[in-house]
Design a protein around this motif. Structure first.
Motif, PDB file in Angstrom:
ATOM      1  N   VAL A 247       5.155  23.564   2.704  1.00 33.53           N
ATOM      2  CA  VAL A 247       4.129  22.472   2.727  1.00 33.53           C
ATOM      3  C   VAL A 247       4.517  21.262   3.616  1.00 33.53           C
ATOM      4  N   ASN A 248       3.862  20.705   4.534  1.00 32.94           N
ATOM      5  CA  ASN A 248       4.319  19.263   4.635  1.00 32.94           C
ATOM      6  C   ASN A 248       3.764  18.280   4.097  1.00 32.94           C
ATOM      7  N   GLN A 249       4.593  17.191   3.388  1.00 30.31           N
ATOM      8  CA  GLN A 249       3.878  16.203   2.689  1.00 30.31           C
ATOM      9  C   GLN A 249       4.750  14.902   3.324  1.00 30.31           C
ATOM     10  N   ARG A 250       3.906  13.570   3.001  1.00 28.75           N
ATOM     11  CA  ARG A 250       4.320  12.506   3.625  1.00 28.75           C
ATOM     12  C   ARG A 250       3.978  11.413   2.616  1.00 28.75           C
ATOM     13  N   PHE A 251       4.903  10.450   2.281  1.00 32.96           N
ATOM     14  CA  PHE A 251       4.714   9.372   1.572  1.00 32.96           C
ATOM     15  C   PHE A 251       4.941   8.212   2.500  1.00 32.96           C
ATOM     16  N   ASP A 252       4.263   7.077   2.265  1.00 32.11           N
ATOM     17  CA  ASP A 252       4.290   5.730   3.372  1.00 32.11           C
ATOM     18  C   ASP A 252       4.042   4.737   2.308  1.00 32.11           C
ATOM     19  N   VAL A 253       4.751   3.737   2.463  1.00 35.94           N
ATOM     20  CA  VAL A 253       4.769   2.473   1.791  1.00 35.94           C
ATOM     21  C   VAL A 253       4.601   1.302   2.918  1.00 35.94           C
ATOM     22  N   SER A 254       3.672   0.482   2.897  1.00 36.93           N
ATOM     23  CA  SER A 254       3.281  -0.535   3.835  1.00 36.93           C
ATOM     24  C   SER A 254       3.067  -1.761   3.298  1.00 36.93           C
ATOM     25  N   GLN A 255       3.467  -2.749   3.862  1.00 40.12           N
ATOM     26  CA  GLN A 255       3.105  -4.305   3.476  1.00 40.12           C
ATOM     27  C   GLN A 255       2.729  -4.968   4.811  1.00 40.12           C
ATOM     28  N   LYS A 256       1.511  -5.518   4.362  1.00 39.59           N
ATOM     29  CA  LYS A 256       1.064  -6.600   5.465  1.00 39.59           C
ATOM     30  C   LYS A 256       1.818  -7.982   5.347  1.00 39.59           C
ATOM     31  N   ILE A 257       2.479  -8.137   6.450  1.00 37.69           N
ATOM     32  CA  ILE A 257       3.176  -9.675   6.516  1.00 37.69           C
ATOM     33  C   ILE A 257       2.325 -10.440   7.410  1.00 37.69           C
ATOM     34  N   PRO A 258       1.761 -11.616   6.968  1.00 42.70           N
ATOM     35  CA  PRO A 258       0.869 -12.570   7.682  1.00 42.70           C
ATOM     36  C   PRO A 258       1.843 -13.289   8.749  1.00 42.70           C
TER      37      PRO A 258
ATOM     38  N   VAL B 234       0.852  -1.362   0.036  1.00 42.03           N
ATOM     39  CA  VAL B 234       0.239  -0.081  -0.063  1.00 42.03           C
ATOM     40  C   VAL B 234       1.122   1.280  -0.019  1.00 42.03           C
ATOM     41  N   LEU B 235       0.645   2.073  -0.918  1.00 44.40           N
ATOM     42  CA  LEU B 235       1.475   3.281  -1.048  1.00 44.40           C
ATOM     43  C   LEU B 235       0.480   4.516  -0.731  1.00 44.40           C
ATOM     44  N   SER B 236       0.734   5.288   0.179  1.00 42.28           N
ATOM     45  CA  SER B 236       0.036   6.455   0.746  1.00 42.28           C
ATOM     46  C   SER B 236       0.907   7.734   0.582  1.00 42.28           C
ATOM     47  N   TYR B 237      -0.049   8.720   0.342  1.00 46.62           N
ATOM     48  CA  TYR B 237       0.579  10.065   0.384  1.00 46.62           C
ATOM     49  C   TYR B 237      -0.287  11.157   1.269  1.00 46.62           C
ATOM     50  N   GLY B 238       0.417  11.942   1.851  1.00 48.86           N
ATOM     51  CA  GLY B 238      -0.275  12.990   2.694  1.00 48.86           C
ATOM     52  C   GLY B 238      -0.152  14.227   2.588  1.00 48.86           C
ATOM     53  N   ILE B 239      -0.756  15.136   2.653  1.00 45.90           N
ATOM     54  CA  ILE B 239      -0.245  16.525   2.529  1.00 45.90           C
ATOM     55  C   ILE B 239      -0.998  17.432   3.573  1.00 45.90           C
ATOM     56  N   ALA B 240      -0.200  18.498   4.020  1.00 43.83           N
ATOM     57  CA  ALA B 240      -0.807  19.185   5.267  1.00 43.83           C
ATOM     58  C   ALA B 240      -0.682  20.541   4.755  1.00 43.83           C
ATOM     59  N   PRO B 241      -1.821  21.644   5.169  1.00 40.91           N
ATOM     60  CA  PRO B 241      -1.682  22.630   4.660  1.00 40.91           C
ATOM     61  C   PRO B 241      -0.488  23.601   5.540  1.00 40.91           C
ATOM     62  N   LEU B 242      -0.414  24.800   4.774  1.00 38.69           N
ATOM     63  CA  LEU B 242       0.837  25.807   5.448  1.00 38.69           C
ATOM     64  C   LEU B 242       0.364  26.042   6.809  1.00 38.69           C
TER      65      LEU B 242
END
Length: 201
Positions: free
Chosen positions: A84-95, A68-76
């Motif tokens: 501007v605050n930006q954030r990228f996340d990559v997650s992987q479920k490991i069973p 899962v790739l997610s991207y977040g942005i926060a206002p000034l």
């Protein structure tokens, strides 16, 4: 039971026409009829497609979930120099260890169950088709024998009536011949009803 056995009686002596690749007056063997029924049976085709779909689900069941790739942005904020605050996340479920293998095995068992059900339905369709074919053949031959017997009895009835008219036979003999003739006609009606019942399956 998902059966499309005899929508049209494809092995009877009816006016010539073509149906599903066969002529109506063409003599079919039990194997040919069973093969045709398997081709046109919608329930069997559906369960075979379900078995194929279940087989395709085996390998994906043992694979990891997509990352899962997610991207977040926060206002000034009030401090504009930070931008501007930006954030990228990559997650992987490991069973849990062994979970993927168990899922794949469960999917394989499901596929085998559906495949076995398709095989069982196919055997059921073949069995019932050949049984109906055998019943039809029996009724057809019984009617042929019946008609030959009736022709002989017709001749016997006429001969008995002539003998009765000339005094060579009793009235009881003539009446007995007529009774037997009526019994044969009743038996023919029974056979014809059975023939219609087999055609209607």
């Amino acid at each position: 039971m998902f059966l499309t056995l005899i929508a049209v009686p494809v092995w009877s002596n009816l006016p010539q026409q073509t149906y599903a690749g066969f002529k109506i007056d063409q003599y079919l063997t039990a194997e040919q009829l069973a093969s045709w029924v398997l081709e046109v049976n919608p329930g069997l085709a559906a369960i075979q497609e379900a078995a194929e779909a279940a087989a395709y689900r085996i390998d994906p069941a043992g694979a990891l979930d997509d990352p899962v790739l997610s991207y977040g942005i926060a206002p000034l904020t009030h401090d504009a120099s930070r931008g501007v605050n930006q954030r990228f996340d990559v997650s992987q479920k490991i069973p849990w260890p062994g979970t993927l293998a168990a899922r794949k095995e469960a999917a394989r068992n499901d596929a085998l169950a559906v495949s076995s059900e398709a095989d069982m339905l196919q055997l059921l369709v073949i069995t019932q088709t050949k049984a109906a074919y055998a019943e039809w053949h029996f009724i057809h031959e019984a009617l042929n024998i019946h008609h030959a017997t009736q022709a002989l009895l017709d001749e016997l009835t006429v001969a008995t009536q002539v003998r009765y008219a000339t005094g060579l036979a009793t009235k009881q003999d003539a009446l007995q011949a007529e009774v037997e003739l009526n019994n044969l006609k009743n038996q023919e009606l029974i056979l014809l009803r059975q023939q219609v019942a087999i055609q209607a399956r």
